[in-house]
Enzyme design. Structure first.
Site, PDB file in Angstrom:
ATOM      1  N   ASP A   1      -3.304  23.973   5.288  1.00 48.61           N
ATOM      2  CA  ASP A   1      -2.944  23.669   6.669  1.00 48.61           C
ATOM      3  C   ASP A   1      -3.982  22.726   7.276  1.00 48.61           C
ATOM      4  O   ASP A   1      -5.159  23.057   7.372  1.00 48.61           O
ATOM      5  CB  ASP A   1      -2.870  24.956   7.490  1.00 48.61           C
TER       6      ASP A   1
ATOM      7  N   SER B   1       2.427  22.726  12.993  1.00 47.88           N
ATOM      8  CA  SER B   1       2.592  23.445  11.725  1.00 47.88           C
ATOM      9  C   SER B   1       3.923  24.162  11.602  1.00 47.88           C
ATOM     10  O   SER B   1       4.303  24.547  10.497  1.00 47.88           O
ATOM     11  CB  SER B   1       1.461  24.471  11.555  1.00 47.88           C
TER      12      SER B   1
ATOM     13  N   HIS C   1       2.272  33.814  11.146  1.00 50.63           N
ATOM     14  CA  HIS C   1       1.863  32.536  11.711  1.00 50.63           C
ATOM     15  C   HIS C   1       2.884  31.469  11.324  1.00 50.63           C
ATOM     16  O   HIS C   1       3.839  31.735  10.589  1.00 50.63           O
ATOM     17  CB  HIS C   1       0.458  32.172  11.219  1.00 50.63           C
TER      18      HIS C   1
ATOM     19  N   GLU D   1      -6.533  41.999   8.354  1.00 49.37           N
ATOM     20  CA  GLU D   1      -7.155  41.823   9.665  1.00 49.37           C
ATOM     21  C   GLU D   1      -6.094  42.014  10.748  1.00 49.37           C
ATOM     22  O   GLU D   1      -4.899  41.805  10.495  1.00 49.37           O
ATOM     23  CB  GLU D   1      -7.771  40.425   9.808  1.00 49.37           C
TER      24      GLU D   1
ATOM     25  N   ASP E   1      -7.179  24.440   8.994  1.00 56.97           N
ATOM     26  CA  ASP E   1      -6.694  23.928  10.273  1.00 56.97           C
ATOM     27  C   ASP E   1      -7.511  24.462  11.436  1.00 56.97           C
ATOM     28  O   ASP E   1      -7.894  23.719  12.348  1.00 56.97           O
ATOM     29  CB  ASP E   1      -5.227  24.345  10.414  1.00 56.97           C
TER      30      ASP E   1
ATOM     31  N   HIS F   1      -4.237  17.535  15.839  1.00 60.17           N
ATOM     32  CA  HIS F   1      -3.740  17.081  14.542  1.00 60.17           C
ATOM     33  C   HIS F   1      -3.762  15.559  14.479  1.00 60.17           C
ATOM     34  O   HIS F   1      -3.822  14.883  15.503  1.00 60.17           O
ATOM     35  CB  HIS F   1      -2.302  17.558  14.326  1.00 60.17           C
TER      36      HIS F   1
END
Length: 524
Positions: free
Chosen positions: A60, A110, A171, A291, A337, A454
């Site tokens: 990413d 993304s 995500h 996590e 990222d 980005h």
């Protein structure tokens, strides 16, 4: 203040001292080129086998400048100058470029990109698993515009499938593999507006468990989105931010368990010890959430509780490869990222080195004969390094000169924008007065932003294995899953494959006819 003469003298000394003796001989370079040419000529013998397995590595934010800097860092971690080092992805025989724009964005995000390289359809920024007819955050534009991913195509073909990421499993990147959402930020119903809930849209964590109930392996972060609001986290008992977020009161981990057949071995784990003590032969389904949110950066990782990306990949392949029909595995180095967004190049590049290590592990566990491996990025970042640095200069070090404008030193790594913009006394900060080698140092940027952005340029696509040669030249990003599906004889790309039995499974041998005989509609 460092004298410019001292800096230049150091640079000259480094340049002379770090040229290996063998590189001073023209024969070294000529022999190297001839070996490369010999290898290139061998690539004319194309691998047209059916891909039993497909592994997609997604870095990413891993633009070309990040790949180059990662290569240098990898070499320097092994006490070499770095530039001559080869990443695992550098060894792949075929390289292409991917155009990353979203349908409504010149510089992409993304979510829209994940929809392209997983579902084969370009989409709007911020949306996952839906076509461009869906507008971000508008739930009522979702229905009827859902698109399926290569993970679904592989599962429907009888293959095992897996998702491994260093971010939350819900995500942007992983969610496009299984979810259909008008907004990538709808991790749980707690993050959704009342209007979307009333219109019947489901959050991404809910969809992870319900949409494709038999995903064989899921590993990453994101525990808190699976549990009722305020449920105490198993690892961070006193941390309120780690507690469950769900407003609907659902325990999605228990629901995940309930969906699995009783005669199958299903395991939910939350720490590295549990992962490494698993017997893959006795695991049919694995859900590992390490996590509450994203996993820790590799440089910060607690190696007692949190596994590395490469450790997760090894276990995932051990489980998935038991299926005689093969597997599809999506692996995301997702925090490359995040490091860039925070202006923390050291964190980003160490994440990329770890992903390259995982690529090597996967390569050692699979065969070029039957496994197509693709390594690419969703988008780039406004990350660069330059300044005429000498050979072997620390990738996190200073350029060998002062600015000829403000007479201050500068690091080789810089960002076009981001949080590293600092003015001290009305002038650019003097980086020689700070610890620019610190893990969390934020490299200087040209434009002040809380989060670096980005980049919009093309990204590289590396490929090896069956049909890897179909990834060549410059392509639209949504072309990638069509190639993977064609190679694996799944989804809509099965007309060129030979039936192996009356049960309808596909032949595991070479494709029967030359690709030139097939219409372009099959490929796209």
């Amino acid at each position: 203040m460092i004298s410019p003469f001292v800096v230049l003298a150091i640079g000259t000394c480094l340049t002379n001292s770090l040229v290996p003796e063998k590189e001073k001989d023209p024969k070294y370079w000529r022999d190297q080129a001839q070996e490369t040419l010999k290898y290139a000529l061998e690539l004319q013998k194309l691998n047209t086998n059916v891909a039993k397995n497909v592994i997609m590595f997604l870095g990413d934010g891993m633009g070309v400048s990040t790949v180059t800097a990662t290569r240098i860092l990898k070499g320097q971690l092994h006490h070499n100058p770095g530039e001559e080092t080869r990443l695992e992805m550098d060894k792949f025989p075929f390289v292409a470029l991917s155009k990353t724009y979203n349908t409504n964005a010149q510089v992409p995000d993304s979510a829209g990109t994940a929809t392209a390289y997983l579902c084969g359809v370009k989409a709007n920024e911020g949306t996952v698993g839906v076509s461009a007819a869906t507008e971000r955050s508008r739930c009522n534009t979702t229905q009827g515009n859902e698109v399926t991913s290569i993970l679904r195509w592989a599962k429907d073909a009888g293959k095992s499938v897996g998702i491994v990421t260093t971010t939350r499993v819900n995500h942007a990147t992983p969610s496009a593999a299984y979810a259909h959402s008008a907004d990538r930020d709808w991790y749980s119903d707690n993050e959704m507006p009342p209007e979307a809930l009333s219109q019947g849209c489901k959050d991404i964590a809910y969809q992870l468990v319900h949409n494709i109930r038999d995903i064989d392996v899921i590993m990453g972060g994101g525990r808190k989105y699976m549990y009722p609001k305020n449920k105490t986290d198993v690892e961070y008992e006193i941390d309120e931010k780690a507690r469950g977020t769900r407003l609907d009161g659902l325990d999605l981990v228990n629901i995940w368990k309930s969906f699995k057949p009783r005669h199958k071995h299903s395991h939910f784990i939350w720490n590295r010890t549990e992962l490494l003590t698993l017997d893959p032969h006795n695991v049919d389904y694995l859900l590992g959430l390490f996590e509450p949110g994203d996993m820790e950066y590799e440089l910060n990782r607690n190696n007692v509780t949190d596994p590395s990306l490469s450790e997760m990949v090894v276990v995932a392949i051990q489980i998935l490869r038991k299926n005689p029909k093969g597997f599809f595995l999506l692996v995301e180095g997702g925090r490359i990222d995040h490091g860039h967004h925070e202006g923390k190049a050291k964190q980003a590049l160490h994440e990329a080195v770890e992903m390259d290590r995982a690529i090597g592990q996967a390569g050692s566990m699979t065969s070029l004969e039957d496994t197509l491996t693709v390594v690419t990025a969703d988008h780039s970042h406004v990350f660069t390094f330059g300044g005429y640095t000498p050979r072997g200069n620390s990738i996190f070090g200073l350029a060998p000169m002062l600015s000829d404008t403000d007479k201050k030193p500068f690091t080789a790594i810089l960002y076009g924008n981001g949080p590293g913009y600092k003015v001290v006394g009305g002038e650019r900060e003097n980086v020689s007065m700070v610890d620019y080698a610190h893990n969390n140092y934020q490299a200087q940027s040209a434009v002040p932003l809380r989060h670096e952005t980005h980049g919009g340029e093309d990204v590289a696509v590396f490929s090896k294995g069956p049909m890897a040669h179909l990834l060549h030249g410059v392509h639209e990003q949504n072309y990638i899953p069509h190639v993977m599906a064609y190679a694996a004889c799944i989804g809509a790309n099965v007309d060129h494959c030979a039936p192996a039995s009356s049960a309808g499974s596909l032949a595991a041998g070479p494709l029967l006819l030359p690709l030139a005989l097939f219409p372009l509609s099959i490929l796209f």
